[in-house]
Enzyme design. Structure first.
Site, PDB file in Angstrom:
ATOM      1  CB  SER A 127       6.094  -2.159  -5.429  1.00  0.00           C
ATOM      2  OG  SER A 127       6.261  -1.772  -6.619  1.00  0.00           O
ATOM      3  CE1 TYR A 152      10.619   0.721  -2.921  1.00  0.00           C
ATOM      4  CE2 TYR A 152      10.364   0.259  -5.136  1.00  0.00           C
ATOM      5  CZ  TYR A 152       9.897   0.350  -3.846  1.00  0.00           C
ATOM      6  OH  TYR A 152       8.391   0.384  -3.676  1.00  0.00           O
ATOM      7  CE  LYS A 156       8.723  -1.912  -1.069  1.00  0.00           C
ATOM      8  NZ  LYS A 156       7.936  -1.544   0.485  1.00  0.00           N
TER       9      LYS A 156
END
Ligand code: UDP
Length: 345
Positions: A127, A152, A156
């Protein structure tokens, strides 16, 4: 013989669109999903679009033994696309361990099992969140990785590191990390699309739910940012375009075209669109009004980010094709289908 590709998280939003594009390109995708944030009915949507019954196994990628058995059963998988992960930023702040467990354990299990089962290639869903607020825009793949602003985001960043370390240690392994900007829209058939769980966090599902009266008003989080109209700026990328990039990435690895054992590509349009602009583009594309109010800034939001796509365009050989207007119409078409489906059930 059609080449087999494991798609973890294949009933999810981006996963399901990628399964369709893999089928269109002559691959046999095999879906592994635990349905924790998706619905089994997605399989019907995929079949309606492609005429092909998807192969599906309800397996949690955190379960090493179940995954090991899966690979014994499905011999000859040539590549893995790993979508299986939790993705709600706010939830990750409240439940960090859920995110570390889900997103990292699943990845570690897959990476451990790849050499064991002779699978060399993995495409990973990353992302643009890894860039944080970039100092220079548009953001290139060389831009520094900024400290993550949520668990989160940390998962990643950590996942990218875990993959790079593993590829370094096992000379047969290759990886392509795809850094998505803001995926929106739905398949033009209206058979698959985004299925937000409860109140949507993301902008476009909130817009479409407001447009059809499910929500009273869209809240625009902040009109006092340092941007032309004061709202945040994002790079909204059509989900089918995004799905196609995965097919290109898989082919690139299978045809041994990768220049490095770990390659990273930005997947965006290269165009920054503000939240206000997105809402008015939606109204223009669909003819439907979206009631909104300006609300305070949302914690953790990046002010502006959009992609430099030249590396993906030139080296991966992929470029976003769909217009914003068609993409917005596809999302509206999908929302209306959902409404009529729910209304009939
Ligand atoms: N946004 C908004 N109202 C909403 C949802 C999102 O104003 O109900 C804004 C959000 O503040 C951000 C942009 O829309 O500036 C994109 O948010 P989204 O959650 O879709 O994606 P993100 O870029 O945060 O991953």
């Amino acid at each position: 013989m059609k080449k087999k590709v494991l798609v973890t998280g294949g009933t999810g939003y981006i996963g399901s669109h990628t399964v369709v594009e893999l089928m269109n390109a002559g691959f046999t995708p095999i879906i592994v999903d635990n349905l924790s944030n998706s619905n089994i009915s997605v399989l019907d949507g995929i079949k309606k679009i492609t005429g092909i019954e998807p192969v599906f196994e309800n397996i949690d990628c955190k379960d090493y033994i179940a995954l090991d058995r899966f690979f014994e059963k499905y011999q000859g998988i040539e590549a893995i696309i790993n979508f299986a992960a939790s993705k709600a930023v706010g939830e990750s702040v409240e439940k960090p361990l859920l995110y570390y467990r889900n997103n990292l354990m699943s990845l570690v299990n897959l990476l451990e099992l790849m050499p064991k089962h002779g699978i060399d290639n993995i495409v990973f869903s990353s992302s643009c969140t890894v860039y944080g607020q970039p100092d220079v825009l548009p953001v290139t793949e060389q831009s520094p990785i900024k400290p993550a602003t949520s668990p989160y985001g940390s998962t990643k960043q950590m996942s990218e590191t875990i993959i790079a370390d593993t590829v370094y240690a096992y000379s047969n392994l290759k990886a392509i990390l795809l850094r998505y900007f803001n995926p929106i829209g739905a398949h033009p058939s209206g058979e698959i699309g985004e299925l937000p769980n409860g109140i949507p966090n993301n902008l476009l599902p909130y817009v479409t739910q407001t447009a059809c009266g499910l929500r009273e008003k869209l809240r625009i989080f902040g009109d006092d940012y340092n941007t032309e109209d004061g709202s945040c700026i994002r790079d909204f990328i059509n989900v089918v375009d995004l799905a196609k990039a995965h097919v290109v990435a898989v082919k690139r690895m299978l045809e041994n075209k990768s220049e490095k054992s770990v390659e990273i590509f930005n997947l965006g349009t290269g165009r920054g669109v503000s939240v206000f602009e997105l809402v008015s583009a939606f109204e223009k594309a669909t003819g439907v009004k979206v009631p909104f109010e300006v609300a305070p800034r949302r914690d953790g939001d990046i002010e502006k980010v959009w992609a430099d796509t030249s590396y993906a365009n030139e080296v991966l050989g992929w470029k976003a094709q769909e217009t914003l207007e068609d993409t917005l119409r596809s999302a509206w078409n999908w929302e209306q289908k959902l409404m009529s489906r729910d209304g009939n059930s």
